[in-house]
Design a protein around this motif. Structure first.
Motif, PDB file in Angstrom:
ATOM      1  N   LEU A 136      -1.943  16.721   2.311  1.00  0.00           N
ATOM      2  CA  LEU A 136      -2.437  15.364   2.549  1.00  0.00           C
ATOM      3  C   LEU A 136      -3.947  15.228   2.372  1.00  0.00           C
ATOM      4  CD1 LEU A 136      -0.191  14.191   5.524  1.00  0.00           C
ATOM      5  CD2 LEU A 136       0.126  13.885   3.059  1.00  0.00           C
ATOM      6  N   HIS A 227       3.870   9.532   2.098  1.00  0.00           N
ATOM      7  CA  HIS A 227       2.862  10.235   1.298  1.00  0.00           C
ATOM      8  C   HIS A 227       3.401  10.618  -0.079  1.00  0.00           C
ATOM      9  CE1 HIS A 227       5.082  13.570   3.181  1.00  0.00           C
ATOM     10  NE2 HIS A 227       4.690  14.315   2.171  1.00  0.00           N
ATOM     11  N   ARG A 230       2.727   7.744  -2.308  1.00  0.00           N
ATOM     12  CA  ARG A 230       1.316   7.703  -2.691  1.00  0.00           C
ATOM     13  C   ARG A 230       1.019   8.741  -3.775  1.00  0.00           C
ATOM     14  NH1 ARG A 230       0.364   7.798   2.852  1.00  0.00           N
ATOM     15  NH2 ARG A 230      -0.959   9.652   2.732  1.00  0.00           N
TER      16      ARG A 230
END
Length: 281
Positions: A136, A227, A230
């Motif tokens: 991340l 995530h 993304r």
């Protein structure tokens, strides 16, 4: 897993240009079918001598040995690199040769822990677990670099627009528009095709076209709570920017997304033992 990550730290150039050991003490090269001092070569000929590709198998096995691609020393080589390095030197296809050698336990395909992984290309780090939270911060850093580049390029755009405004103002003040070249033919009248007007020409336009979403670009890259979503969006954006002929990157950022694990190969311990005339027990 740790072994794989240590491999990923090597540069691609190192994989393409492995160190060739000149006359290593443990290496003997047999070119005579009747010479049984090289047990590995003799074994390959005994098992595959009826095939026309046998000599190419011997050459490939010898090359792997000379460059120390062994199970025991954490050196592996992808199929694509073997094709690039040896493709012009071998009379038969690398895939065919590897299949034959694997069938007689001379080479082994190294397991990468799964067929797909997420690759952070700027650092070369690979993540086989999509829920690994260590990725991340890397994702956030890449998105931040892209957005900074986007805003910097947009802040410089008004300067070029001002130049166009000056030209427009000079015409408004009484200047004349330059006549078009009389030799030019109107493409529409001549039946030619005009250049499309909707080709993205700015970083934002290229990125927005890649995503095809109805929200601002910044929100599209930062707002999804998932995530993985993304990552996919960022990967699509940067790939489109790299492939575009109209825009370029002003900062250092690279794609980050799903990749397929490459097949990697090593010489088996048994083959190495045969090459060095060691006991197989």
């Amino acid at each position: 897993m740790n072994a794989y990550f240590s491999n990923s730290a090597r540069t691609h150039a190192e994989e393409l240009l492995p160190v060739v050991i000149e006359k290593p003490s443990h290496y003997t090269m047999s070119t005579n079918d009747s010479d049984d001092t090289d047990r590995l070569e003799q074994y390959i000929r005994d098992e595959k001598g009826h095939l026309d590709s046998c000599e190419s198998m011997v050459e490939l096995a010898n090359w792997l040995y000379a460059n120390e691609y062994f199970e025991t020393n954490d050196r592996e080589i992808p199929t694509s690199d073997l094709k690039e390095i040896l493709g012009d030197r071998l009379e038969y296809g690398v895939n065919t040769l590897l299949d034959h050698l694997e069938g007689i336990n001379v080479v082994d395909e190294v397991s990468q822990g799964g067929g797909r992984f997420i690759l952070h290309e700027r650092t070369g780090r690979a993540f086989f677990d999509p829920n690994n939270r260590e990725m991340l911060p890397l994702l956030e850093e890449e998105i931040s670099r892209f957005l900074e580049d986007l805003h910097e390029q947009e802040s410089q755009a008004p300067e070029s627009e001002d130049a166009g405004d000056d030209k427009t103002q000079s015409i408004a003040d009484g200047g004349e528009i330059e006549d078009a070249d009389s030799d030019e033919t109107d493409e529409t009248d001549a039946g030619g095709e005009k250049e499309p007007d909707d080709v993205p020409t700015t970083l934002r336009e290229v990125a927005a076209a890649a995503l095809d979403v109805e929200v601002p670009l910044e929100d599209a890259l930062t707002n999804p709570t998932d995530h993985i979503e993304r990552i996919i969006r960022f990967d699509d954006v940067v790939t489109a920017v790299i492939e575009s002929d109209e825009v370029g990157r002003g900062r250092a950022y690279e794609p980050m997304g799903w990749r397929n694990a490459a097949n990697k190969w090593v010489l088996t311990m048994t083959a190495k033992a045969r090459k060095e005339n060691e006991s197989l027990s």
